[in-house]
Design a protein around this motif. Sequence first.
Motif, PDB file in Angstrom:
ATOM      1  N   LEU A 165      -4.229  94.919 -26.514  1.00 30.74           N
ATOM      2  CA  LEU A 165      -3.719  94.004 -27.342  1.00 30.74           C
ATOM      3  C   LEU A 165      -2.610  93.416 -26.892  1.00 30.74           C
ATOM      4  O   LEU A 165      -2.487  91.858 -26.714  1.00 30.74           O
ATOM      5  CB  LEU A 165      -3.456  94.399 -28.850  1.00 30.74           C
ATOM      6  N   LEU A 212       3.031  91.388 -34.970  1.00 32.35           N
ATOM      7  CA  LEU A 212       3.452  90.400 -34.080  1.00 32.35           C
ATOM      8  C   LEU A 212       3.368  89.144 -34.429  1.00 32.35           C
ATOM      9  O   LEU A 212       4.256  88.149 -33.930  1.00 32.35           O
ATOM     10  CB  LEU A 212       2.193  90.647 -32.914  1.00 32.35           C
ATOM     11  N   VAL A 213       2.545  88.721 -35.324  1.00 33.75           N
ATOM     12  CA  VAL A 213       2.474  87.281 -35.964  1.00 33.75           C
ATOM     13  C   VAL A 213       3.896  87.239 -36.835  1.00 33.75           C
ATOM     14  O   VAL A 213       4.463  86.040 -36.658  1.00 33.75           O
ATOM     15  CB  VAL A 213       1.345  87.204 -36.980  1.00 33.75           C
ATOM     16  N   GLN A 240       7.058  87.887 -33.942  1.00 32.15           N
ATOM     17  CA  GLN A 240       6.937  87.183 -32.814  1.00 32.15           C
ATOM     18  C   GLN A 240       8.054  87.913 -31.700  1.00 32.15           C
ATOM     19  O   GLN A 240       8.692  87.036 -31.087  1.00 32.15           O
ATOM     20  CB  GLN A 240       7.376  85.755 -32.857  1.00 32.15           C
ATOM     21  N   GLU A 286      -3.331  91.234 -23.896  1.00 35.42           N
ATOM     22  CA  GLU A 286      -4.123  90.188 -23.989  1.00 35.42           C
ATOM     23  C   GLU A 286      -3.283  88.879 -24.663  1.00 35.42           C
ATOM     24  O   GLU A 286      -3.374  87.951 -24.359  1.00 35.42           O
ATOM     25  CB  GLU A 286      -5.258  90.362 -24.804  1.00 35.42           C
ATOM     26  N   ARG A 287      -2.349  89.211 -25.203  1.00 35.22           N
ATOM     27  CA  ARG A 287      -1.332  88.379 -26.056  1.00 35.22           C
ATOM     28  C   ARG A 287       0.008  88.107 -24.967  1.00 35.22           C
ATOM     29  O   ARG A 287       0.649  87.412 -25.406  1.00 35.22           O
ATOM     30  CB  ARG A 287      -0.784  88.764 -27.133  1.00 35.22           C
ATOM     31  N   LYS A 288      -0.188  88.669 -23.964  1.00 35.66           N
ATOM     32  CA  LYS A 288       1.057  88.595 -22.833  1.00 35.66           C
ATOM     33  C   LYS A 288       2.119  88.659 -23.312  1.00 35.66           C
ATOM     34  O   LYS A 288       3.244  87.846 -23.156  1.00 35.66           O
ATOM     35  CB  LYS A 288       0.853  86.975 -22.251  1.00 35.66           C
ATOM     36  N   ILE A 289       2.486  89.722 -24.386  1.00 39.65           N
ATOM     37  CA  ILE A 289       3.621  90.275 -24.790  1.00 39.65           C
ATOM     38  C   ILE A 289       4.200  91.341 -23.611  1.00 39.65           C
ATOM     39  O   ILE A 289       3.442  92.269 -23.817  1.00 39.65           O
ATOM     40  CB  ILE A 289       3.522  90.689 -26.266  1.00 39.65           C
ATOM     41  N   ASN A 312      -1.454  93.487 -35.065  1.00 42.83           N
ATOM     42  CA  ASN A 312      -1.236  91.826 -35.001  1.00 42.83           C
ATOM     43  C   ASN A 312      -0.542  91.223 -36.030  1.00 42.83           C
ATOM     44  O   ASN A 312       0.159  90.242 -35.569  1.00 42.83           O
ATOM     45  CB  ASN A 312      -2.879  91.652 -35.174  1.00 42.83           C
TER      46      ASN A 312
END
Length: 355
Positions: A151, A128-129, A132, A154-157, A125
């Motif tokens: 994960l 990713l933050v 990006q 869920e974050r659509k990456i 996480n």
Amino acid sequence: MPRRRQAVTIKHVAADAGVSLQTVSRVINDAPNVRPEMTERVKASIEKLGYTPSIAAQRMSGSRSYLILALNDRARTIADWQARRGSDWVDQMLLGGMLKCAEHGYRMIFELVDTHNDHVTREINAALVALQPDGVILTPPHSDNPLITGLLAERKIPFARIGSLGEGGGIPLIMGDEDAARQATRHLIALGHRRIGFITGSGEYALSQWREDGWRAEMAAAGLATEELCQPGNFSHASGYRAASALLALPDRATAIIASNDEMAMASLAAAADKGLAVPRDLSVISFDNTPMVALGPTPMTAIDQPIAETVARAAELLIAAKRGDAIPAGPSVVLARLIERGSTAPAPALAARV
């Protein structure tokens, strides 16, 4: 002292073209709804000034980051680096991924994550933050870690999963491990071997089972027994030595061994030497991976060459396409491994004695 040349920035391009920074960014990113005459003016300024777009300028459009994040197993990678074992998995991964990303104006960032860490979700996480990324490349065993894949979904990456069939989402890529094991087994059978041992890889990796399945299928197709000839390994030298020693201690010993990675294959050579057996006269050995350690050793080893660079390049290409909104082929993308014949395989001892 000569004056240091100032780097050309997006601000210089905007000033020269007489447009806003946002307009230059939209032209760089091929954004829609930019008037043709405006596009031509910006491109002319870029050409005149010799401007090379930076990731920061590309990201101003807000739709893409132009970064691909690649994750590899921390514990195993650091252990290999510290031991200086000569494994070039990471080198090949960077070669394929970085070059392909550069073709598309992207950059690839490499991170190590411990798949066993209770904080794996928090670690990813944070990455990713901070970054990006437009997509994430997962290598085994991360490819099938539900905490990681869940994960990202869920974050659509968009994410690519190397060595995985992609259950639960993502873009799966495989290297034909089962077929490669069949190739290796067929090669040994053609040399007259009937007692072909197999050393498995770690159960954390789906590809370990695929390789074993390929060996078993080819042995069955030839009507050959596999009882006692499959020994457990976990990709380490110690496990390979134990497994090879067990195969060579059988009353009707193995005359050939297929090891699921190079390190265990090297251990097989050591186990054979300790029993007074010569390779390939008394024992043939085939390895998976084809890293420098087996190609450049005292006995250059027949090996399955894993197309790591090509597979990671394909993963990057598919992620970039997915971010653009392009259709992605259904089912796993396959980049096939191939058998490289060298000096560690020869006719089975019984056949050699008759010649």
